[in-house]
Design an enzyme around this catalytic site. Structure first.
Site, PDB file in Angstrom:
ATOM      1  N   SER A 145       0.779  -1.203  -0.134  1.00  0.00           N
ATOM      2  CA  SER A 145      -0.100   0.102  -0.021  1.00  0.00           C
ATOM      3  C   SER A 145       0.815   1.318   0.009  1.00  0.00           C
ATOM      4  O   SER A 145       0.229   2.453  -0.196  1.00  0.00           O
ATOM      5  CB  SER A 145      -0.909   0.030   1.221  1.00  0.00           C
ATOM      6  OG  SER A 145      -1.502  -1.117   1.296  1.00  0.00           O
ATOM      7  N   HIS A 183       2.423   3.576   8.318  1.00  0.00           N
ATOM      8  CA  HIS A 183       1.383   3.503   9.330  1.00  0.00           C
ATOM      9  C   HIS A 183       1.568   4.235  10.344  1.00  0.00           C
ATOM     10  O   HIS A 183       2.793   4.317  11.064  1.00  0.00           O
ATOM     11  CB  HIS A 183       1.072   2.115   9.596  1.00  0.00           C
ATOM     12  CG  HIS A 183       0.260   1.272   8.375  1.00  0.00           C
ATOM     13  ND1 HIS A 183      -0.945   1.393   7.980  1.00  0.00           N
ATOM     14  CD2 HIS A 183       0.977   0.504   7.581  1.00  0.00           C
ATOM     15  CE1 HIS A 183      -1.114   0.537   7.143  1.00  0.00           C
ATOM     16  NE2 HIS A 183       0.115   0.048   6.721  1.00  0.00           N
TER      17      HIS A 183
END
Lengths: 479, 422
Positions: free
Chosen positions: A46, A50
């Site tokens: 992705s 994070h």
């Protein structure tokens, strides 16, 4: 060949470890089975930095995630790769799910994630006009970011290389044997003698671990399918939009990329095949359906490509980093699934710390932790760009019309340390071929440049090394 | 800043014809900007014949057809720049371009003609599942490798899409020694010209599978095979109809997309059906003095019609430059509405005062129609009712209108173009 450290795998973890080790006077090498860095799990994910609220508090995953996230900004400046702190939102669609959002918030606070807030519907809608009307509330994490996974991995590897780490490609490790003073790492005909082995082999990390340790681990490739949308959709969302996580991970996200595309995915399907990076009808439909829950009117007619990546999911669901206990000098970086990309800088530091603690090496006095990426002419002023073309005319020829990549950038990508050897190598370094025509127009031109710069015939230019040749012969050669 | 009366973006068939006609119509200071190494555009790789039947009444190859125009451009001493990429066009018609010799430069244009052509729909846009090995090419990329560079991109070939380039490439690959196993087409009819199906598939015994698509691509490094499946009326693959074809190459000929990134960025109003600009009778876009023609306006089947359309754009651009100087006022307009199976018309706005004696309306239908009528109604009154034995989405249709038919009709008038049963 005698080494202090052999790293298996030139993904983001292996490259991060290599770069951290290059701070010391150590003889280190990275062995990679593919033709380039960033060719496995690191290339298809992705691209998210994070924030760090997902992993259970107290786990290595939680700790390294938050640390890696904090390191990313400075690292992106040192190594000149694209990173942006765009913030992330986790959407909650019902009152019943609110406690889950609360749990996530509390876990994040405990994990040390800064600036977390729970937002109500109106606030979320004001931040993201295309968000679904079903949204009730969201967890906002301002430290969430987006990063180019190729940019990060290539930058780490290049910097490690210029600081003395050797890289061997098309080098598949076939065996690891214990030796008097460390290990013998066998790759076909070649044996690398080394004091330490770092196992950063992604979905294959269990294979290498289990060669040396009786305490077996098991990695399941967990497939994630994605769709990438044209840059015309670049403003569709500005934050990374998650849904509340489920059993198989963080669910389908909708996010801008650092280059201005929109990324949608991933699915999560456990498979057996460690090279099973094929997309499926069912997977791509699932991406479409699940994303539609987060946002309204996602322009899926603007999809320019789809792809699948494999997460290296270990049965324990935790990063395994360090010596297995019964194999001193063998250091695992196993089970590095999401948030592995985010954590990589911290993993590198941790592993280098373990090795440095044992070997007590001297500092590398020549270490230079900075690296200049491939010059992006589009970022220059008109005057600067004109001056650049005058000095180097290759920057005046556009090869990839969709991404507007010049010949100068492609030559740079091919000729720099650990330079690109294939079309995919050029694509990951420059974005040539990554646009809306998907290399239809530029691939013959890019092939010419690769052939010319690497002094090989056109027939030997590949898509991604090995048997991925593009041209199979010449006209009428078998008539 | 350099000044030109007319700047033409693209030196393919549309740009060349537009430049020549602009010159003939009295245009001065005309400049063609071409991003490739030579003029002629995609014609340079179309070495098959069949070009020019309408324009020159003889069969030419693509390069021959282009050469006729290039020779005239040279003779007329129309300026052009090669290897020159246009990066931006402002609504004020300042063109920013770049090449090796001159670096980054700006040109103030009096009028701009958009003639950038189109690109092929890629595998990604088609959402074909499977692996992503080498050996998946758009038909045009393969055509370039074979016809311009002499390289064979594959030996055992499956082709998805029966657009004209796919059909032409089925024949070309066969002639160069490859085995073309099958051409699959998602729709129940071919998107290509009838003559190409006969001359490129039937003559070589290559099967055409209608209502079929590729549902899987196998091979991790190089394509090792593809799976075809039959599709239902909603174009969804039918389980149980899968059939594996071993091959090393998949060519895609699944539609063309006008390359309008520059047009969009400059703010030109687009037609979602054609993916090209909305234009009036002068082929002028929503930005006055910016014209469009050829495949950037709407995808054509025959280059002859591109040349014809582009000539019209060239004439109008020259007239615009001349009129702007004399300050002629704008005129009231009629909206053209496609209905009943007509997908779009080009142009879609008509200003009778600005029309030439005879106006061509080009359009495409959305399905196959046999023995139907094409009708035109102006404010409810029938202007034309013409029987057509066969109309298909793959073949562009045209209607001719006389200016006098429209002169004097009130502002806000509507011209409906529709398909009617016999």
């Amino acid at each position: 060949m005698k080494y202090d450290v052999i790293i298996i795998g030139a993904g983001v973890t292996g490259s991060a470890v290599a770069r951290e080790l290059s701070r010391y006077r150590l003889k280190a090498a990275v062995l990679e089975k593919e033709e380039d860095v960033c060719s496995g799990t690191s290339k298809a994910n992705s691209g998210i930095a994070h924030a760090g609220f997902d992993a259970e508090s107290g786990t290595l995953m939680a700790k390294l995630n938050v640390e890696g996230n904090q390191m990313m900004e400075a690292l992106s400046r040192e190594l000149d790769f694209p990173f942006r702190r765009n913030g992330s939102l986790v959407l909650c669609f019902s009152e019943e799910d609110r406690p889950k959002l609360r749990t996530l918030y509390e876990r994040g606070v405990k994990n040390g994630v800064a600036g977390l807030r729970i937002l109500e519907k109106e606030e979320v809608k004001a931040m993201e006009p295309n968000i679904s009307d079903e949204v009730e509330a969201a967890l906002y994490a301002p430290t969430g970011g987006i990063v180019c996974p190729f940019g990060l991995t290539i930058a780490l590897a290049e910097n490690a290389c210029t600081n003395g780490v050797e890289f061997y490609f098309d080098t598949q490790v076939t065996d690891i044997q214990r030796a008097d003073d460390g290990w013998k790492v066998v790759a076909g005909e070649t044996v690398y003698e080394t004091r330490f082995v770092v196992n950063a082999a992604g979905v294959y990390a269990d294979v290498f671990h289990n060669m040396v340790s009786a305490r077996k681990i098991h990695i399941t490739p967990r497939k994630g399918e994605y769709c990438l949308l044209d840059k015309t959709t670049g403003n569709f969302v500005s934050h990374t939009i998650f849904q509340l996580p489920g059993k198989y991970g963080k669910g389908v996200l909708v996010s801008p990329t650092v280059h201005g595309n929109t990324l949608v995915g991933p699915t999560a399907t456990d498979i057996e095949e460690k090279e099973g990076t094929n997309t499926t009808q069912a997977g791509l439909s699932e991406v479409r359906e699940k994303a539609a829950r987060s946002v309204k009117n996602l322009p899926m007619n603007q999809v320019i490509t789809s792809f699948a990546g494999l997460r290296a999911h270990e049965d324990g669901g935790e990063f395994i980093i360090g010596e297995p206990g019964d194999a001193p000098g063998f250091i695992d970086c196993a089970g590095i699934e999401s948030p592995g990309l985010t954590s990589a800088p911290a993993v590198g530091k941790m592993v280098a710390g373990i090795i440095a603690g044992k070997l007590q090496p001297e500092r590398n006095p020549d270490f230079d932790g900075t690296r200049k990426g491939i010059l992006n002419p589009a970022a220059l002023s008109k005057e600067e760009r004109a001056a650049l073309i005058k000095e180097k005319p290759a920057y005046g020829t556009i090869v990839c019309r969709c991404e507007r990549i010049t010949e100068g950038e492609i030559i740079d990508a091919v000729t720099r340390p650990l330079g690109a050897k294939s079309l995919d190598g050029v694509k990951r370094r420059t974005r040539a071929g990554m646009g809306r025509c998907q290399s239809g127009f530029c691939s013959p031109r890019t092939m010419e440049i690769i052939a010319r710069e690497r002094k090989i015939p056109m027939e030997q230019v590949t898509k991604s090394g090995g048997g991925s040749g593009i041209i199979l012969g010449t006209n009428k050669d078998r008539l | 800043m350099r000044q030109y009366d007319i700047v033409i973006i693209g030196g393919g068939p549309a740009g060349l014809a537009a430049a020549l006609e602009a010159k003939k119509s009295g245009g001065q200071r005309i400049l063609i900007l071409e991003r490739d190494r030579e003029l002629g555009g995609i014609l340079n790789q179309c070495i098959h014949n069949g070009f020019g039947l309408h324009t020159f009444k003889e069969e030419l190859t693509g390069p021959e057809y282009a050469a006729r125009f290039i020779e005239q451009v040279e003779k007329e001493q129309i300026e052009y720049l090669l290897n020159t990429m246009v990066l931006d066009i402002s609504p004020e018609k300042v063109v920013t371009a770049m090449n090796r010799e001159e670096g980054l430069f700006e040109i103030q244009a009096g009028a701009v003609i958009l003639a950038m052509g189109c690109r092929e729909r890629s595998r990604g846009a088609l959402n074909i599942p499977g692996y992503r090995p080498a050996g998946v090419f758009s038909a045009g990329t393969a055509q370039r490798l074979v016809n311009m560079e002499g390289f064979l991109p594959g030996r055992e070939v499956v082709i998805l899409g029966s657009g004209d380039i796919g059909l032409i490439m089925a024949r070309r690959m066969t002639l160069e020694g490859a085995k073309v196993k099958v051409v699959a087409e998602l729709l129940p009819y071919s998107g290509g010209l009838k003559r190409n199906i006969v001359q490129c598939l039937d003559d070589y015994g290559i099967p055409l599978k209608l209502s079929h698509t590729v549902v899987d691509i196998q091979g991790k490094e190089r394509v090792t095979g593809v799976t075809l499946a039959k599709v239902d009326e909603n174009r969804r693959p039918i389980t149980g109809t899968e059939e594996f074809y071993s091959c090393d190459t998949l060519l895609l000929s699944c539609g063309l997309i006008p390359e309008n990134e520059l047009s969009r960025e400059m703010g030109v109003v687009m037609n979602p059906v054609t993916s090209g600009p909305v234009v009036n009778e002068s082929l002028e876009t929503s930005i006055p003095g910016v014209f469009a023609c050829g495949n950037v306006l709407h995808v054509h089947d025959l280059v002859d019609f591109v040349s014809q359309e582009a000539a019209s754009a060239g004439r109008h651009a020259a007239a615009y430059v001349a009129a702007e100087k004399s300050g002629e006022a704008a005129a009231s307009s009629i909206t053209v509405k496609p209905q009943g199976g007509v997908r779009y018309t080009v142009p879609s706005i008509l200003r009778p005062q600005r029309m030439e004696e005879e106006q061509i309306l080009r359009f495409r239908v959305g399905d196959v129609y046999k023995n139907h009528y094409v009708s035109m109604y102006l404010n409810g009154e029938r202007l034309a009712h013409r029987k057509r034995p066969v109309m298909a989405p793959g073949e562009m249709e045209e209607l001719k209108l006389k200016r006098e038919q429209l002169l004097g009709c009130p502002a806000g008038s509507e011209l409906i173009v529709t398909i009617e049963e016999a």
